[in-house]
Motif scaffolding. Structure first.
Motif, PDB file in Angstrom:
ATOM      1  N   ASN A  34      -4.823   8.363   1.775  1.00 26.41           N
ATOM      2  CA  ASN A  34      -5.229   6.949   2.244  1.00 26.41           C
ATOM      3  C   ASN A  34      -6.470   7.164   3.278  1.00 26.41           C
ATOM      4  O   ASN A  34      -6.664   7.888   3.658  1.00 26.41           O
ATOM      5  CB  ASN A  34      -4.064   6.770   3.017  1.00 26.41           C
ATOM      6  CG  ASN A  34      -4.351   5.102   3.485  1.00 26.41           C
ATOM      7  OD1 ASN A  34      -4.859   4.451   2.905  1.00 26.41           O
ATOM      8  ND2 ASN A  34      -3.571   4.842   4.711  1.00 26.41           N
ATOM      9  N   GLY A  41       0.780  -1.190   0.050  1.00 30.35           N
ATOM     10  CA  GLY A  41      -0.072   0.074   0.036  1.00 30.35           C
ATOM     11  C   GLY A  41       0.959   1.071  -0.091  1.00 30.35           C
ATOM     12  O   GLY A  41       0.607   2.422  -0.869  1.00 30.35           O
ATOM     13  N   VAL A  42       2.044   1.276   0.639  1.00 32.23           N
ATOM     14  CA  VAL A  42       2.863   2.317   0.768  1.00 32.23           C
ATOM     15  C   VAL A  42       3.421   2.560  -0.535  1.00 32.23           C
ATOM     16  O   VAL A  42       3.359   3.650  -0.985  1.00 32.23           O
ATOM     17  CB  VAL A  42       3.909   2.135   1.846  1.00 32.23           C
ATOM     18  CG1 VAL A  42       5.112   3.281   1.677  1.00 32.23           C
ATOM     19  CG2 VAL A  42       3.190   2.544   3.402  1.00 32.23           C
ATOM     20  N   ARG A  80       2.608   6.639   6.793  1.00 38.96           N
ATOM     21  CA  ARG A  80       1.962   7.769   6.126  1.00 38.96           C
ATOM     22  C   ARG A  80       2.861   8.610   5.355  1.00 38.96           C
ATOM     23  O   ARG A  80       2.222   9.545   4.704  1.00 38.96           O
ATOM     24  CB  ARG A  80       1.438   8.744   7.364  1.00 38.96           C
ATOM     25  CG  ARG A  80       0.371   7.966   8.324  1.00 38.96           C
ATOM     26  CD  ARG A  80      -0.061   8.811   9.275  1.00 38.96           C
ATOM     27  NE  ARG A  80       1.077   9.266  10.471  1.00 38.96           N
ATOM     28  CZ  ARG A  80       1.253  10.240  11.061  1.00 38.96           C
ATOM     29  NH1 ARG A  80      -0.028  11.078  11.170  1.00 38.96           N
ATOM     30  NH2 ARG A  80       2.189  10.588  11.969  1.00 38.96           N
ATOM     31  N   ASP A 137       1.131   9.894   2.207  1.00 41.14           N
ATOM     32  CA  ASP A 137      -0.042  11.020   2.449  1.00 41.14           C
ATOM     33  C   ASP A 137       0.789  12.570   2.628  1.00 41.14           C
ATOM     34  O   ASP A 137       0.425  13.322   2.412  1.00 41.14           O
ATOM     35  CB  ASP A 137      -0.773  10.514   3.539  1.00 41.14           C
ATOM     36  CG  ASP A 137      -1.299   8.973   3.120  1.00 41.14           C
ATOM     37  OD1 ASP A 137      -1.972   8.725   1.856  1.00 41.14           O
ATOM     38  OD2 ASP A 137      -1.173   8.303   4.121  1.00 41.14           O
ATOM     39  N   ARG A 139       0.890   4.025  -3.217  1.00 41.04           N
ATOM     40  CA  ARG A 139       0.491   5.242  -3.251  1.00 41.04           C
ATOM     41  C   ARG A 139       1.454   6.284  -3.548  1.00 41.04           C
ATOM     42  O   ARG A 139       1.586   7.361  -4.006  1.00 41.04           O
ATOM     43  CB  ARG A 139      -0.062   5.589  -1.517  1.00 41.04           C
ATOM     44  CG  ARG A 139      -1.095   4.658  -1.341  1.00 41.04           C
ATOM     45  CD  ARG A 139      -2.056   5.270   0.132  1.00 41.04           C
ATOM     46  NE  ARG A 139      -1.088   5.739   1.124  1.00 41.04           N
ATOM     47  CZ  ARG A 139      -0.598   4.745   2.127  1.00 41.04           C
ATOM     48  NH1 ARG A 139      -0.736   3.603   2.059  1.00 41.04           N
ATOM     49  NH2 ARG A 139       0.118   5.508   2.789  1.00 41.04           N
TER      50      ARG A 139
END
Length: 325
Positions: free
Chosen positions: A325, A178-179, A303, A306, A182
């Protein structure tokens, strides 16, 4: 010979009903799952840490987490209940603040860390001082030194490493993927900005008494500026260095980026741009001061994509950016 008569219907055992069979199946699956989880958590394993040391892990039930990103990753992996203590940089998620504080990551006391009786210590590279870290490395409690990367790929690798250490490889893969996904989506959007249209932006670590400390190469701030599509005029300088008034005027930054510090007031645009070193810059003319939470901006934990997206949105309000996210 007399044939045996069939048993009356009432004596024939009934096959289990559908609901009974489902209940039995569910119970069996639950037992297997719990057993697998226990085996995953409890099974001894060995890892190679950031210093090339082979560390044998017998248990990961009681973890001392040193480093804001390390703690974020543990909570994101669903292992927050195993964190029994954390350092002062571990400010997210808010639940982490309920855990005992063993001190600042660069000013640790070995006695404080060991007093909570951990069975595993996870510490980011750069933790110290050396004397305290040497004592921890010599203790009977396993300590894994983790890298401090300034890239999405590096974060994904650190997530995978921590997940393997605590016995949660599947969750680690989902979080790491996911990191990277993104970050890749943001990089694709940033790539549409022509090089000559990239915003010149600097990160100021401090501005005490007009002594400006700017971020150069090989810093989290420089990596974040780059990820957000900006050009750092001090990118050729190594580390965080004082910037003279002449150097600041020559840099001509269009935006100044600073961070919020826990327990301190936010940087004030009027005060910042009144400084002689900054008053003649394009950033002062536009009052372009971007202030973000320090751990969010520079922590390089899960994070990070983001935070880079939010910074890019401040630099390029009209740019179509991927959803956060």
């Amino acid at each position: 010979m007399r044939a045996l008569s069939p048993l009356p219907f009432s004596f024939i055992p009934h096959a289990p009903g559908r609901h009974v069979r489902l209940a039995i199946g569910f119970a069996a699956a639950l037992v297997i799952t719990v057993f697998a989880i226990q085996q995953s958590i409890a099974a001894p394993r060995s890892v190679t840490d950031a210093r090339g040391r082979t560390v044998e892990i017998a248990s990961a039930d009681r973890i001392v987490s040193i480093g804001g990103a390390v703690t974020e990753i543990l909570y994101a992996l669903g292992a927050g209940d195993r964190v029994i203590a954390r350092d002062q940089t571990s400010l997210y998620p808010p639940e982490a603040l309920e855990k005992p504080d063993v001190g600042y990551m660069r000013a640790l006391s070995a006695e404080s860390v060991l007093s909570v009786k951990p069975d595993l210590i996870l510490a980011v590279e750069g933790s110290g001082p050396k004397e305290a870290l040497d004592l921890l490395l010599a203790a009977s409690v396993p300590i894994v030194i983790l890298p401090e990367p300034y890239s999405a790929k590096g974060i994904a690798e650190k997530i995978t490493m921590i997940a393997d250490v605590i016995g949660e490889p599947e969750k680690g893969k989902v979080l790491a993927d996911g990191v990277e996904a993104r970050a890749d989506a943001l990089a694709a959007a940033i790539a549409s900005i022509p090089e000559d249209k990239r915003r010149r932006a600097i990160f100021l670590m401090s501005s005490a008494g007009d002594r400006l400390m700017a971020a150069g190469h090989h810093t989290a701030a420089d990596a974040m500026l780059t990820a957000a599509g900006a050009v750092n005029p001090f990118g050729s300088v190594e580390g965080y260095k004082p910037a003279s008034a002449e150097a600041m005027v020559a840099a001509q930054p269009a935006s100044i980026v600073m961070m919020k510090r826990p327990g301190s007031p936010d940087p004030d645009p009027a005060t910042i741009f009144a400084l002689p070193s900054l008053s003649a810059t394009p950033a002062a003319a536009d009052k372009s001061l971007i202030v973000m939470d320090g751990l969010y901006l520079l922590g390089f934990g899960p994070r990070m994509p983001d935070a880079a997206r939010d910074l890019a949105a401040a630099f390029y309000p009209q740019l179509a950016l991927p959803a956060g996210n």
